[in-house]
Design an enzyme around this catalytic site. Structure first.
Site, PDB file in Angstrom:
ATOM      1  N   GLU A 314      26.183  28.362  61.847  1.00 19.42           N
ATOM      2  CA  GLU A 314      27.275  28.923  62.747  1.00 19.42           C
ATOM      3  C   GLU A 314      27.550  28.078  63.835  1.00 19.42           C
ATOM      4  O   GLU A 314      26.882  27.694  64.399  1.00 19.42           O
ATOM      5  CB  GLU A 314      26.776  30.224  63.004  1.00 19.42           C
ATOM      6  CG  GLU A 314      26.647  31.439  62.017  1.00 19.42           C
ATOM      7  CD  GLU A 314      26.269  32.688  62.378  1.00 19.42           C
ATOM      8  OE1 GLU A 314      27.409  33.522  62.188  1.00 19.42           O
ATOM      9  OE2 GLU A 314      25.286  33.041  63.021  1.00 19.42           O
ATOM     10  N   HIS A 315      28.969  28.033  64.062  1.00 21.60           N
ATOM     11  CA  HIS A 315      29.676  27.701  65.374  1.00 21.60           C
ATOM     12  C   HIS A 315      29.670  26.219  65.587  1.00 21.60           C
ATOM     13  O   HIS A 315      30.016  25.899  66.681  1.00 21.60           O
ATOM     14  CB  HIS A 315      28.971  28.429  66.540  1.00 21.60           C
ATOM     15  CG  HIS A 315      29.046  30.009  66.192  1.00 21.60           C
ATOM     16  ND1 HIS A 315      27.956  30.794  66.839  1.00 21.60           N
ATOM     17  CD2 HIS A 315      29.691  30.863  65.508  1.00 21.60           C
ATOM     18  CE1 HIS A 315      28.255  32.175  66.331  1.00 21.60           C
ATOM     19  NE2 HIS A 315      29.190  32.089  65.619  1.00 21.60           N
ATOM     20  N   GLU A 336      29.805  31.656  60.408  1.00 24.34           N
ATOM     21  CA  GLU A 336      31.043  31.782  61.220  1.00 24.34           C
ATOM     22  C   GLU A 336      31.523  30.424  61.620  1.00 24.34           C
ATOM     23  O   GLU A 336      30.362  29.733  62.018  1.00 24.34           O
ATOM     24  CB  GLU A 336      30.880  32.572  62.514  1.00 24.34           C
ATOM     25  CG  GLU A 336      30.635  34.097  61.967  1.00 24.34           C
ATOM     26  CD  GLU A 336      30.341  34.795  63.211  1.00 24.34           C
ATOM     27  OE1 GLU A 336      29.991  34.411  64.370  1.00 24.34           O
ATOM     28  OE2 GLU A 336      30.284  36.361  63.087  1.00 24.34           O
TER      29      GLU A 336
END
Length: 439
Positions: A314-315, A336
């Site tokens: 994620e990210h 994400e």
């Protein structure tokens, strides 16, 4: 039993003599992991966003949300992707269970190292004991953060010891080096490795059977080129008969303070198995910002025949996952993309391509397969979009199954699920284009 969790909270080797719920009174929960577990009653997924169950057994399963993956589960729920969003693989092709600490009736501690298994289904302990070998505790060096550093730990590893890291934060001025075949490295209670001089936290040789389990790699303020490196660059050996394996290995860049790393996990050794990982660039907490907690990639795979179960990334600011090796396999992917690109020029990978795909298979790769992938957006700044969630070359032996994108915020969009297929998530929550197969 209630197990209402999100990422990095594994549920392993448990026997639930009744039912279990994976949420809190219908509350929000964001993904988890279950393996080698027996549940006598029902598993109620409820609003769990996504989940992977590997080699587990239950009486029944109810509920689905975005992405539920079952690998080596003898009694998966009825239904097929996309409605309900169930992805089912009957047998686990190759895995070993996570090593674990045990104590006998005389009070003697040891570590059980489960055997490598192929084409398996269900739990390992129907006959009470999981197949494998037992290593006496005397063959381990037991490290403590208030007295040990990389030098003292490396000295013990060089003597042939295995390693147990007790809970706490280990401030490292150099990398821990794991060089001996079949070395077991275990962390207890989220033992945390924190490099402070811009080095790696841990490296391994390109050798058979190294096991790394139960560790948190926490980036320091000086940027590390990599936090955990499996095998040096250009490793070439085959480890098919005795692969390196990683179990419940987690990464954090920022969140507790400023942290920086170019790559979090780099895999250079062939045949490596990853058995649950969460690789997180912080979106909240201390030291968080587009120019503060910097990280290009969560995972980079440069070797062949790597198999990953439960990949949460994620990210990060470029490709969350960059896969350069052939014959890779992923069973469940949750990602994400970054919340905080300040504008589109800051988040553009190539001319005419907005953003960086979450899951990128390099153009030189000809064989790859993945099942059950979910990619989500929460853009915080206007006029920022991502052209595609997954980017792969169009070869017949590159196959993706059961993919979904979700827009969790009201800004921006993911324009396609994979390459030019799937269509856009709208700029409102929970609009979910789904793609079954590629190609």
């Amino acid at each position: 039993m209630q197990w209402a969790v999100s990422q990095a909270v594994p549920f392993r080797r448990m026997h639930v003599q009744g039912d279990i719920v994976l949420h809190q009174s219908g509350g929000w929960a964001s993904g988890g992991w279950m393996s080698d577990t027996l549940i006598d009653g029902n598993v109620a997924a409820g609003p769990q966003q996504q989940w992977i169950s590997r080699n587990s057994e239950w009486h029944s399963w109810t509920g689905a949300n975005w992405d539920m993956v079952f690998v080596g589960v003898p009694n998966p729920p009825e239904g097929e992707w996309p409605e309900p969003p169930y992805t089912k693989i009957a047998q686990t092709p190759i895995v070993r269970e996570k090593p674990f600490l045990q104590i006998d009736l005389s009070g003697n501690y040891s570590v059980r190292v489960p055997s490598l298994s192929t084409n398996s289904s269900g739990i390992t302990w129907h006959a009470a004991s999981t197949p494998g070998k037992t290593i006496p505790i005397a063959q381990f060096y037991i490290a403590h953060p208030n007295r040990d550093n990389a030098a003292t730990i490396n000295a013990q590893l060089a003597k042939g010891k295995n390693l147990i890291l007790t809970p706490g934060i280990y401030e490292l001025t150099e990398a821990i080096r794991v060089t001996r075949p079949n070395t077991v490295v275990m962390g207890l209670g989220f033992a945390t490795l924190h490099p402070v001089n811009g080095t790696a936290a841990m490296t391994t040789s390109d050798t058979d059977g190294i096991l790394i389990a139960g560790l948190l790699f926490d980036a320091g303020p000086s940027s590390s080129p990599v936090l955990l490196q499996i095998g040096p660059e250009k490793s070439r050996a085959s480890h098919a008969k005795n692969p390196i394996s990683l179990h419940d290995v987690f990464f954090r860049v920022g969140g507790a303070g400023v942290g920086r790393a170019m790559i979090n996990l780099e895999i250079n050794s062939n045949d490596t198995i990853v058995d649950h990982t969460w690789i997180w660039r912080a979106d909240h907490g201390a030291g968080v910002g587009w120019t503060s907690n910097t990280s290009a990639n969560g995972l980079v795979v440069n070797s062949n025949n790597v198999t990953i179960y439960g990949l949460f990334v994620e990210h990060h600011q470029q490709f969350q996952v960059l896969w350069n090796g052939n014959a890779g396999r992923t069973y469940f992917y949750q990602s994400e993309i970054p919340y905080d690109p300040p504008d589109q020029p800051s988040y553009t990978s190539a001319a005419g391509t907005n953003g960086w795909a979450s899951y990128k298979v390099a153009d030189t790769v000809t064989t790859h397969e993945a099942w059950g992938l979910g990619v989500y957006s929460v853009f915080r700044h206007p006029d920022v979009v991502l052209t595609r969630a997954i980017e792969v070359p169009a070869y017949p032996n590159i196959r993706f199954h059961d993919m979904i994108t979700v827009a969790l915020g009201r800004l921006g969009e993911i324009s396609n699920v994979i390459n030019r297929t799937g269509g856009a998530t709208a700029t409102s929550p929970r609009v979910t284009p789904k793609v079954t197969n590629f190609p």
